[in-house]
Write an enzyme that holds these catalytic residues in place. Structure first.
Site, mmCIF file in Angstrom:
data_model
loop_
_atom_site.group_PDB
_atom_site.id
_atom_site.type_symbol
_atom_site.label_atom_id
_atom_site.label_comp_id
_atom_site.label_asym_id
_atom_site.label_seq_id
_atom_site.Cartn_x
_atom_site.Cartn_y
_atom_site.Cartn_z
ATOM 1 N N PRO A 88 8.263 -14.774 8.605
ATOM 2 C CA PRO A 88 7.830 -13.575 7.880
ATOM 3 C C PRO A 88 7.047 -13.915 6.599
ATOM 4 O O PRO A 88 6.333 -13.068 6.074
ATOM 5 C CB PRO A 88 9.129 -12.854 7.522
ATOM 6 C CG PRO A 88 10.199 -13.468 8.367
ATOM 7 C CD PRO A 88 9.731 -14.823 8.772
ATOM 8 N N GLU A 115 18.501 -17.693 8.910
ATOM 9 C CA GLU A 115 17.691 -17.241 7.766
ATOM 10 C C GLU A 115 16.364 -17.985 7.681
ATOM 11 O O GLU A 115 15.475 -17.595 6.911
ATOM 12 C CB GLU A 115 18.455 -17.399 6.457
ATOM 13 C CG GLU A 115 19.562 -16.357 6.263
ATOM 14 C CD GLU A 115 19.073 -14.921 6.441
ATOM 15 O OE1 GLU A 115 18.165 -14.512 5.698
ATOM 16 O OE2 GLU A 115 19.607 -14.225 7.326
ATOM 17 N N ARG A 153 -5.473 -16.148 26.403
ATOM 18 C CA ARG A 153 -6.501 -15.229 26.931
ATOM 19 C C ARG A 153 -7.906 -15.666 26.556
ATOM 20 O O ARG A 153 -8.879 -15.270 27.193
ATOM 21 C CB ARG A 153 -6.275 -13.802 26.392
ATOM 22 C CG ARG A 153 -4.979 -13.174 26.801
ATOM 23 C CD ARG A 153 -4.757 -11.869 26.063
ATOM 24 N NE ARG A 153 -5.815 -10.905 26.333
ATOM 25 C CZ ARG A 153 -5.878 -10.162 27.422
ATOM 26 N NH1 ARG A 153 -4.950 -10.252 28.342
ATOM 27 N NH2 ARG A 153 -6.881 -9.317 27.602
ATOM 28 N N ASP A 168 -12.108 -6.118 24.868
ATOM 29 C CA ASP A 168 -10.816 -6.031 24.213
ATOM 30 C C ASP A 168 -10.970 -5.320 22.881
ATOM 31 O O ASP A 168 -11.881 -5.602 22.119
ATOM 32 C CB ASP A 168 -10.244 -7.423 23.955
ATOM 33 C CG ASP A 168 -9.395 -7.913 25.116
ATOM 34 O OD1 ASP A 168 -9.269 -7.167 26.107
ATOM 35 O OD2 ASP A 168 -8.888 -9.033 25.023
HETATM 36 C C1 9D3 Z 1 17.186 -10.020 7.750
HETATM 37 C C2 9D3 Z 1 16.937 -11.430 7.359
HETATM 38 N N1 9D3 Z 1 16.045 -11.447 6.222
HETATM 39 C C3 9D3 Z 1 16.871 -11.588 5.013
HETATM 40 C C4 9D3 Z 1 16.165 -11.286 3.768
HETATM 41 C C5 9D3 Z 1 15.035 -12.519 6.283
HETATM 42 C C6 9D3 Z 1 14.597 -12.932 7.636
HETATM 43 C C7 9D3 Z 1 14.886 -14.199 8.105
HETATM 44 C C8 9D3 Z 1 14.468 -14.588 9.368
HETATM 45 C C9 9D3 Z 1 13.873 -12.070 8.439
HETATM 46 C C10 9D3 Z 1 13.475 -12.464 9.714
HETATM 47 C C11 9D3 Z 1 13.766 -13.718 10.158
HETATM 48 C C12 9D3 Z 1 13.331 -14.157 11.517
HETATM 49 N N2 9D3 Z 1 11.930 -13.840 11.751
HETATM 50 C C13 9D3 Z 1 11.059 -14.691 12.288
HETATM 51 O O1 9D3 Z 1 11.420 -15.791 12.636
HETATM 52 C C14 9D3 Z 1 9.668 -14.292 12.390
HETATM 53 C C15 9D3 Z 1 9.028 -13.044 12.145
HETATM 54 C C16 9D3 Z 1 9.521 -11.778 11.701
HETATM 55 O O2 9D3 Z 1 10.714 -11.541 11.492
HETATM 56 N N3 9D3 Z 1 8.619 -10.768 11.525
HETATM 57 C C17 9D3 Z 1 7.285 -10.926 11.750
HETATM 58 N N4 9D3 Z 1 6.782 -12.086 12.158
HETATM 59 C C18 9D3 Z 1 7.653 -13.124 12.337
HETATM 60 S S1 9D3 Z 1 7.212 -14.646 12.821
HETATM 61 C C19 9D3 Z 1 8.749 -15.226 12.800
#
Ligand code: 9D3
Length: 245
Positions: A88, A115, A153, A168
């Site tokens: 994220p 996390e 793709r 696309d």
């Molecule tokens: C609810 C957990 N959060 C605490 C503040 C942080 C968090 C940690 C790990 C939120 C999501 C994740 C796991 N997400 C991914 O591995 C991830 C992801 C995503 O959650 N949203 C958008 N793109 C991606 S790419 C990898």
């Protein structure tokens, strides 16, 4: 194109990518996906891959050694691959990034769980961090599957001619697509727009462009770059804006 994927859920990842167009590309040898689980590189009795965060707080963090060793194993097969961490915290993936990745011979995708991963993995092995957008997933596998799908793709020969010719959304114009209809001509009392039944190819093309521009303007106004508009588009846009949508 070769993808290496570091994941604690290799079966789930392969289950997604082995379906449909990408699955066929894998069977045809145009795309390769290799997985490596950090679990295979954990040597204690319980094959531990995570631990509690220093400084306290909720959740667990993936420990450096098993994940670094999984990256190392994929590196032997893909020595030139960039390592992309799905997180994220990354910059948001888009069609331009897909195009850029498709020009590489190979990419290693790193999926986090819990996390996230120990920051020292990022410092020592990650070249780029990529997110799918502002929503919470349970881990990187769904994001890695999305990246593999969109990049595959773009690999020559993966899409048949009919599909690659169909423009696309995003890639073609940067606009949303127009609505599509097929048989029957009337479904639950709803008719197909008459212009599509007219056989007037010029009128059909104009209607589709108008629909695409209208819904883009309504749903994703930030996608409309005035510099990319033809004089005909400008006229359409002026008409849309005067018509109070
Ligand atoms: C609810 C957990 N959060 C605490 C503040 C942080 C968090 C940690 C790990 C939120 C999501 C994740 C796991 N997400 C991914 O591995 C991830 C992801 C995503 O959650 N949203 C958008 N793109 C991606 S790419 C990898």
């Amino acid at each position: 194109m070769q993808f290496g994927v570091v994941t604690l859920f290799p079966e789930a990842l392969m289950g997604i990518v082995e379906a449909g167009v990408v699955g066929r590309a894998i069977r045809d040898g145009k795309v390769d996906v290799f997985t490596e689980s950090p679990r295979s590189h954990a040597h204690d009795k319980h094959r531990t891959v995570d631990d509690r965060p220093f400084g306290g707080g909720p959740g667990m963090v993936m420990t450096p050694q098993p994940t670094m060793d999984a990256i190392g194993t994929l590196r032997q097969r893909l020595p030139k691959a960039k390592v992309v961490y799905l997180t994220p915290q990354g910059s948001v993936f888009n069609q331009a990034a897909a195009t850029r990745f498709s020009q590489a011979e190979s990419v290693i995708l790193l999926c986090g769980r819990y996390e996230g991963i120990d920051e020292r993995i990022i410092d020592s092995a990650v070249d780029e961090e990529v997110s799918l957008g502002d929503f919470v997933l349970s881990g990187g596998e769904v994001a890695a599957a999305a990246v593999i799908d969109s990049v595959s793709r773009l690999v020559p020969g993966v899409l048949g001619h009919p599909e690659s010719a169909s423009q696309d959304s995003f890639a073609a114009s940067g606009w949303l697509d127009c609505p599509h209809y097929t048989r029957p001509e009337i479904f639950n009392g709803m008719a197909v727009p008459p212009v599509l039944m007219s056989g007037d190819h010029k009128a059909i093309a104009l209607w589709r462009r108008q629909q695409a521009l209208t819904r883009t303007r309504l749903r994703r106004p930030e996608l409309i770059q005035s510099s990319a508009l033809t004089p005909a588009d400008r006229a359409l846009l002026k008409k849309i804006e005067s018509e109070d949508f």
